[in-house]
Structure formats: structure tokens, C-alpha cells
Motif scaffolding. Structure first.
Motif, PDB file in Angstrom:
ATOM      1  N   ASN A   3       0.853  -1.174   0.000  1.00 50.97           N
ATOM      2  CA  ASN A   3       0.000   0.000   0.000  1.00 50.97           C
ATOM      3  C   ASN A   3       0.897   1.234   0.000  1.00 50.97           C
ATOM      4  O   ASN A   3       1.529   1.540   1.002  1.00 50.97           O
ATOM      5  N   THR A   7      -1.573   4.899  -3.639  1.00 53.95           N
ATOM      6  CA  THR A   7      -2.488   3.842  -4.070  1.00 53.95           C
ATOM      7  C   THR A   7      -3.909   4.386  -4.036  1.00 53.95           C
ATOM      8  O   THR A   7      -4.325   4.987  -3.052  1.00 53.95           O
ATOM      9  N   ARG A   8      -4.629   4.197  -5.136  1.00 52.45           N
ATOM     10  CA  ARG A   8      -6.042   4.583  -5.173  1.00 52.45           C
ATOM     11  C   ARG A   8      -6.870   3.349  -4.842  1.00 52.45           C
ATOM     12  O   ARG A   8      -6.524   2.242  -5.253  1.00 52.45           O
ATOM     13  N   TRP A   9      -7.958   3.556  -4.126  1.00 48.99           N
ATOM     14  CA  TRP A   9      -8.802   2.449  -3.694  1.00 48.99           C
ATOM     15  C   TRP A   9     -10.201   2.612  -4.242  1.00 48.99           C
ATOM     16  O   TRP A   9     -10.676   3.720  -4.451  1.00 48.99           O
ATOM     17  N   GLU A  10     -10.882   1.468  -4.462  1.00 47.71           N
ATOM     18  CA  GLU A  10     -12.285   1.466  -4.844  1.00 47.71           C
ATOM     19  C   GLU A  10     -13.029   0.554  -3.880  1.00 47.71           C
ATOM     20  O   GLU A  10     -12.426  -0.245  -3.181  1.00 47.71           O
ATOM     21  N   ASP A  13     -16.063   0.131   2.995  1.00 49.85           N
ATOM     22  CA  ASP A  13     -15.780  -0.700   4.168  1.00 49.85           C
ATOM     23  C   ASP A  13     -16.782  -1.842   4.332  1.00 49.85           C
ATOM     24  O   ASP A  13     -16.477  -2.848   4.954  1.00 49.85           O
ATOM     25  N   ARG A  17     -12.579  -3.123   0.202  1.00 50.14           N
ATOM     26  CA  ARG A  17     -11.821  -2.153  -0.576  1.00 50.14           C
ATOM     27  C   ARG A  17     -10.754  -2.888  -1.377  1.00 50.14           C
ATOM     28  O   ARG A  17     -10.159  -3.836  -0.902  1.00 50.14           O
ATOM     29  N   ARG A  18     -10.550  -2.430  -2.612  1.00 44.62           N
ATOM     30  CA  ARG A  18      -9.569  -3.028  -3.516  1.00 44.62           C
ATOM     31  C   ARG A  18      -8.739  -1.914  -4.131  1.00 44.62           C
ATOM     32  O   ARG A  18      -9.270  -0.853  -4.445  1.00 44.62           O
ATOM     33  N   PRO A  19      -7.464  -2.160  -4.347  1.00 43.79           N
ATOM     34  CA  PRO A  19      -6.667  -1.142  -5.035  1.00 43.79           C
ATOM     35  C   PRO A  19      -7.096  -1.038  -6.499  1.00 43.79           C
ATOM     36  O   PRO A  19      -7.464  -2.034  -7.116  1.00 43.79           O
ATOM     37  N   HIS A  58      -0.355  -0.753  -9.267  1.00 48.40           N
ATOM     38  CA  HIS A  58      -1.298  -0.464  -8.187  1.00 48.40           C
ATOM     39  C   HIS A  58      -0.708   0.396  -7.079  1.00 48.40           C
ATOM     40  O   HIS A  58      -1.351   0.634  -6.063  1.00 48.40           O
TER      41      HIS A  58
END
Length: 102
Positions: A3, A7-10, A13, A17-19, A58
Motif C-alpha cells: 500500500n 495507491t487509489r482504492w475502490e 468498508d 476495498r480493492r486497489p 497499483h
């Protein structure tokens, strides 16, 4: 998974969450450059560390010198053409060896 601060996350909670993975090309000729005068000893079952392969970026880290490095997942094939590939996860790759894949 590494991380990075960039790192951008989508996701969220609740659902997880996934990178965000960015498609990239990894230039193996740059990443694994050899001196021009290095002797060659061909091993037909060895890894083919030439050409450009698809990857998934990522994460990103800057160096103190201002250079950027990506955290990338990619695969390297074998010289004998077998289907199996060496899968490399969370590899630290200089941006000079990366190009966005569209």
C-alpha cells in the motif's frame, strides 16, 4: 499487497476495498538491461527477459532524487514457449520501464 501513499482504492468498508489497477506495459529490455559486451550463454528453458509484457500498476513511490517507481504485477514467459509463466507480484519497477496500456 503493498500500500503506497499514492495507491487509489475502490469499494467501501462494507463490501471491501480493492486497489485500483492501472493497465501498464513493462519494458523488460529496460528493466533487465545487459551490458552490450556481456557474454551470452543461451539456456533454452530460461526466462525470456526481453520485450514488453502487460502489467497491472497499483502503487507509486517517489525517490529522494525525484524519480518515480511503481508497484506492479506482471508475468515473464520462458524462452521455450511453454504456457506457464513466472508471475511476479508487488514488484518495484522504475517508471522508465513502464508505459500506460490503453
Amino acid at each position: 499487497m503493498i500500500n503506497s501513499p499514492f495507491t487509489r482504492w475502490e469499494g467501501d468498508d462494507i463490501h471491501g476495498r480493492r486497489p485500483v489497477l492501472t493497465s501498464a506495459w513493462v519494458n523488460l529490455d529496460i528493466l533487465f538491461s545487459r551490458p552490450a559486451d556481456a557474454p551470452r550463454h543461451v539456456i533454452v528453458t530460461g526466462l525470456d527477459l526481453t520485450g514488453v509484457v502487460p502489467g497491472r500498476l497499483h502503487g507509486r513511490f517517489p525517490s529522494v532524487e525525484g524519480d518515480w517507481y511503481g508497484i506492479v504485477n506482471y508475468e515473464i514467459g520462458y524462452a521455450d514457449g511453454r504456457r506457464d509463466k513466472l508471475s511476479l507480484v508487488d514488484q518495484f519497477v522504475p517508471f522508465t520501464a513502464l508505459r500506460e496500456r490503453r
